[in-house]
Each structure stands twice: as structure tokens, then as C-alpha cells.
Design an enzyme around this catalytic site. Structure first.
Site, PDB file in Angstrom:
ATOM      1  N   ASP A   1      -9.243  13.989-118.606  1.00  0.00           N
ATOM      2  CA  ASP A   1      -9.722  13.665-119.948  1.00  0.00           C
ATOM      3  C   ASP A   1     -11.245  13.499-119.990  1.00  0.00           C
ATOM      4  O   ASP A   1     -11.820  12.656-119.307  1.00  0.00           O
ATOM      5  CB  ASP A   1      -9.055  12.378-120.443  1.00  0.00           C
ATOM      6  CG  ASP A   1      -7.579  12.604-120.734  1.00  0.00           C
ATOM      7  OD1 ASP A   1      -7.045  13.648-120.318  1.00  0.00           O
ATOM      8  OD2 ASP A   1      -6.966  11.725-121.367  1.00  0.00           O
TER       9      ASP A   1
ATOM     10  N   HIS B   1      -3.207  19.440-121.349  1.00  0.00           N
ATOM     11  CA  HIS B   1      -3.379  18.182-122.076  1.00  0.00           C
ATOM     12  C   HIS B   1      -3.406  18.432-123.584  1.00  0.00           C
ATOM     13  O   HIS B   1      -4.197  17.867-124.329  1.00  0.00           O
ATOM     14  CB  HIS B   1      -4.655  17.466-121.627  1.00  0.00           C
ATOM     15  CG  HIS B   1      -4.664  15.995-121.940  1.00  0.00           C
ATOM     16  ND1 HIS B   1      -5.277  15.487-123.057  1.00  0.00           N
ATOM     17  CD2 HIS B   1      -4.125  14.941-121.300  1.00  0.00           C
ATOM     18  CE1 HIS B   1      -5.134  14.172-123.063  1.00  0.00           C
ATOM     19  NE2 HIS B   1      -4.426  13.806-122.015  1.00  0.00           N
TER      20      HIS B   1
ATOM     21  N   ASP C   1      -0.789   8.071-119.968  1.00  0.00           N
ATOM     22  CA  ASP C   1      -0.231   9.421-119.804  1.00  0.00           C
ATOM     23  C   ASP C   1      -0.715  10.089-118.519  1.00  0.00           C
ATOM     24  O   ASP C   1      -0.329  11.212-118.224  1.00  0.00           O
ATOM     25  CB  ASP C   1      -0.525  10.293-121.040  1.00  0.00           C
ATOM     26  CG  ASP C   1      -1.998  10.358-121.417  1.00  0.00           C
ATOM     27  OD1 ASP C   1      -2.746   9.403-121.117  1.00  0.00           O
ATOM     28  OD2 ASP C   1      -2.416  11.370-122.011  1.00  0.00           O
TER      29      ASP C   1
END
Lengths: 313, 313
Positions: free
Chosen positions: B212, B270, B66
Site C-alpha cells: 500500500d 489490491h 488486510d
């Protein structure tokens, strides 16, 4: 039985702000077959409310990015959705490594088995012998190895001739064998030929997908008589020389193949972004073949024995 | 000088019918920096009328799909557009092979040089010493190697104190050296210190992108004092245990980092697809830090010394 073909992307080379590269979803005998998988394919599937979990077979024609860059995202999303059923991917041999290096980089062990089936572009091959549908790969002529695919319904059961079946007193338990084509033996030992008790089934429907290819009459035997033929038509005849250099087809090329293969209807696609409308493609194709549909994003083509019609979803 | 950050995608894991996975376009000192490149990024760039040919630097935080599945499509489209200028791609070492196997499969020899710069997630690194902008990679804590990035304007020239410059009779030809911070020697041999002739320049603006990561205070020194901090906020506190298992952050985690790093504004993103709105994320973040923007697709955040404001494009 009827089938339907949903065009998810009909652009060549790169997606635009509104168009997607090649992807199609074929629903035949209640099975979903995804054919090519350009970038954004999974979004297009969602927008069209496709039952993604029912896709078990994906067919990739060749390794130009506009035909498969959406595949790894779809494979990944299936994993995130905790899919468990086997996914069968058919495509050129190098595709397997492309998938694997990306799964490895993210340390992903898929939640489901992925079975890869390498295709080769030398000869027609029977690549899927399904319960309800047969699939064949078809060699095409392009800059890199490229195959089309043909989807053919398995023959239906023969239709019982209800009058004759009752006249001869065929038991309920013997009727299935009649539908499968067997002759029938009465309790007196008399053999009644199957044709006296049944009628021919509805003929199987078929769809052929001719992805990136130059004009090639070699493809005709493999697609002969299909109900619907998709044939790429990147260019119009004004760009004939460009079509030759890039090993693509014009709309007229596609229509000539359709005419010679005696198909019912031709669907065009893979348009170069230089064309703002599909008008010239349609006009040029119809010089050779009357029944032509311009494939466009979210167009769904319904095919049965009586008619072929397209609906914009 | 002002800069702007365009959010191209703010979803985690998979794109939906309307949302895109992580991609951002930073325009700083008239340079375009693409940060992460989820599937469909190139379509988002087109929809936002971004000057794609002016993107010379792409930064990939880590190899979960992603964050990079749109990269190969963009690289390919640059080639089809006959780009000639060098493209610099920064990302984890394995990304280079992922790009190369796909170019090889399509027999593509790019029309432009692609320079790959491997990042590593052990320590802060100065990865781009540009003419106008410096870029640093920042180690994050995630399931696989993951880095953030910090973009800092190069210091501007010192501002001339026009009154003093005229009083001392500094020649036009000497003024550039004053702006660069040098002292000035008069024709009589007298040294005038730079601070008597100039004022401090406008302080450089900065942006930090924390992709992330789980909550980690180790990141604070590297992002301390930035004008705008993006910090992932996949979850809200109800999913705290899930955040820990998947090594992601909650909105509250992101805001605690923003508060401790004393940044001006925090932008969230996110988001897990389980949340239908950004309300809970915003509320939970504001418990720790007041200036919070919920990043969403096509939101453009304008940052200058006086204000930070967001405009939906």
C-alpha cells in the site's frame, strides 16, 4: 417461534482447504447472534448471504485461536462498511485488549461503538437481557477459561381465549393487559381471573452451545431441556486418552450430556482433522442418545415446536 | 535461476466470498518467502498445496488488517503441526506485541522459535542477508508506516571457460576459487587473470513488492531494473481523488513507476471491490507501460531470464 442455526465452521484447531473453525450464526426471534468467530468467518457469512449488518451481538467462548481469529477481520469489515450501530462483543476479559491493540496499530477509530462485555467462567451468568431473547454464559472445563452460551426466547404473550373474551365483552383496549397475564375487571367491578380469559403461550425455544470442554456433568443443569444442544465432540472413543489430555470431549461424551440434560436434539462439531467422515462420531453418539445431527459447514438447522431438521445450504 | 510468485490474495480491504486480501508466496532459489498474510492465507496456501513447513520467512508490509490478519492463524497452525524450525517474521514494531498478546491469551508456548525482526519505514534497509537471497525493505508512503520489499538472488558463481581452463591446465581443486572470482597462479608462478579463465555468471533475478502506497517516485531507485514489480493499484483514474485521500495508487500510477524504474514486467493488485473486472486497470496501466499482468487469486507468475509468464493454478 422457530429459530435457525447456521453452522459456519465445524473443524477444530486449524481450517483446512474446505473446512472452517468454529463459528455459528443463530437467528432467533429475528435477531442474529454470532457464536465464536474462527478465521474466515466473514467469508462464510458472505457465502451464506447472511445479513451482516444485522449482527449486533457476538459471543466468544474462549481464546483459543480457532474460536476467535476471525473476529478482528469482521470488526474491521464492519468499519469499512461504515456501520453505525453498536456492536456488542461478549468474551473473556483479555479479548478486549487483543481487539484494541490491533485497532490502535492501524490507527482505526471505528465508525460504530463497540461495547465489550467480559465473561467469566466461574458460574452461570445472565449476560444479555434482551427484548426478545435472554442469553446466559455457562462455565465449561477446558485448558483455559471457556464458557458456553444459552439462548432462550423471552416468553411469548399469553394467547387470548377468543370465545371467553367475547362472552365477557372485554374491550379491545384491555386485551393487551390480558396477554401480559393480568386479571380483568369488568365495568360492574367483577374480577375475572386471567386464566379464564387466556391460554398459556407457546413455550419459549432455547439453544445451548457448549464449546471446548471436557466431559463435565456440571453443565447439565444449565442446558437441561433445551431444544437443541451443540456439544463439542473433537474425538471418538479410540482417542479417549487424547481427549483427556487436551480437555476435549468424545462424541459419546456429548451424547451422554444430551441424554442426561433431556434435550430434544444434539448437534456435534469441532472435529479433529484426523477423521475424514462423521460416521464414527454419529454411531458412537447414538449409543447414548438417538437424536443426533453431525454439524458441518453450511448446514442450517431449523428448530420449531414440531420438528428439528437440517438443510445443507 | 527461475523464480515464481504465487498470488494468494489480490483484494483490498476485506475478503469477499471468492477473493482474499493481500498475500503472496515467492519461491526463489528453492526458498519460500511469504509476503503479507491476509485473513484466510493459510487456507489459500493449502489449496495451492504449498509446502507450508518450508516457509521460514514472513514479511509484513504494514498493519492494516488486510495485510496481516491471517498471520496469527498461520503461526498457530505451525505450532499445532509441531514445527521446530525457526520462523522469522519481519514487520512493523507493533506487530510483535500483537502476536504475543494472542499467544499469551491462549497460554501457547510455541513449539518453535519465532524471531521477530522489526522493520522501519524511513530508509531502505538490508533486512535479510541470506545464503541465496538478499531482502531489502523499501519505505512507502501510506496512511501508516508501510514498507515494500525487494528480493534479490545472490550472484551466482562465475562460469568456467572450459577451453581456457584446460589450456592452462588448472587443477580441479583450484577451479572453485576461479568461480569465486580469484585470479589463478600456475605452478610456474605465472598469474592468469580471472577474466581469462571465466565468464560472467547469469545475472541475479529480482522481485520487488510495493504494498500500500500512494504514487511516490522516491521508490524508483530501490526497485530500478527488477525483473518483476508488484505495485498496488487499488483504483482506476476515475477514482483519482479517492486514491489521494486514502493514499493509494491507480493502475496508471503503478505503470508510471514501472516505466521509470525500467522493470521487465509489472503485476497489479489490491483492487477495490468496486471493480468487477481487471479490464480498466490493465488498459490504464498499458497507457504507460506495455508489460502488465493483472494479479488475481491463484495466479502463478514464472520468471526467468528469457520469459515471464503467468499460469492460473
Amino acid at each position: 417461534m422457530a429459530y435457525k442455526l447456521l453452522i459456519l465452521g465445524a473443524a477444530s484447531a486449524t481450517p483446512t482447504s474446505t473446512q472452517y473453525t468454529t463459528s455459528q450464526l443463530l437467528t432467533m426471534r429475528e435477531q442474529l447472534f454470532l457464536i465464536d468467530c474462527g478465521e474466515g468467518c466473514q467469508q462464510q457469512l458472505r457465502r451464506n448471504r447472511a445479513k451482516m449488518s444485522r449482527i449486533h451481538h457476538i459471543f466468544i467462548s474462549h481464546l483459543h485461536g480457532d474460536h476467535y481469529f476471525g473476529l478482528i477481520g469482521l470488526i474491521s469489515s464492519f468499519h469499512l462498511q461504515r456501520r453505525t450501530k453498536t456492536l456488542h462483543v461478549y468474551g473473556p476479559p483479555a479479548l478486549e485488549n487483543i481487539i484494541q491493540v490491533q485497532l490502535k496499530a492501524s490507527k482505526t477509530w471505528l465508525s460504530y461503538p463497540l461495547e465489550f462485555h467480559p465473561t467469566q467462567a466461574d458460574k452461570v451468568e445472565h449476560i444479555l437481557d434482551g427484548e426478545k431473547v435472554d442469553v446466559y454464559s455457562i462455565p465449561l472445563v477446558h485448558g483455559i477459561a471457556s464458557t458456553g452460551f444459552k439462548f432462550v426466547e423471552k416468553p411469548s404473550l399469553r394467547k387470548l381465549n377468543v370465545e371467553a373474551v367475547e362472552k365477557y365483552g372485554v374491550e379491545e383496549s384491555d386485551r393487551r393487559n390480558l396477554q401480559l397475564g393480568q386479571d380483568w375487571v369488568s365495568s360492574q367491578g367483577e374480577t375475572i381471573p386471567n386464566t379464564a380469559l387466556t391460554q398459556d403461550p407457546i413455550p419459549p425455544l432455547s439453544y445451548a452451545f457448549c464449546s471446548d470442554t471436557q466431559y463435565s456433568e456440571a453443565v447439565i443443569p444449565a442446558v437441561s431441556g433445551v431444544d437443541l444442544l451443540y456439544h463439542e465432540s473433537t474425538f471418538t472413543k479410540r482417542e479417549r486418552s487424547l481427549a483427556e489430555i487436551t480437555k476435549h470431549s468424545t462424541a459419546g461424551d456429548a451424547a451422554q450430556i444430551a441424554a442426561q440434560a433431556n434435550v430434544r436434539t444434539l448437534v456435534l462439531g469441532h472435529y479433529s482433522s484426523r477423521y475424514k467422515t462423521r460416521d464414527v462420531h454419529l454411531r458412537e453418539a447414538r449409543e447414548y442418545f438417538p437424536e443426533v445431527i453431525a454439524g458441518t459447514e453450511n448446514l442450517c438447522i431449523h428448530v420449531d415446536h414440531d420438528s428439528i431438521h437440517a438443510v445443507q445450504e
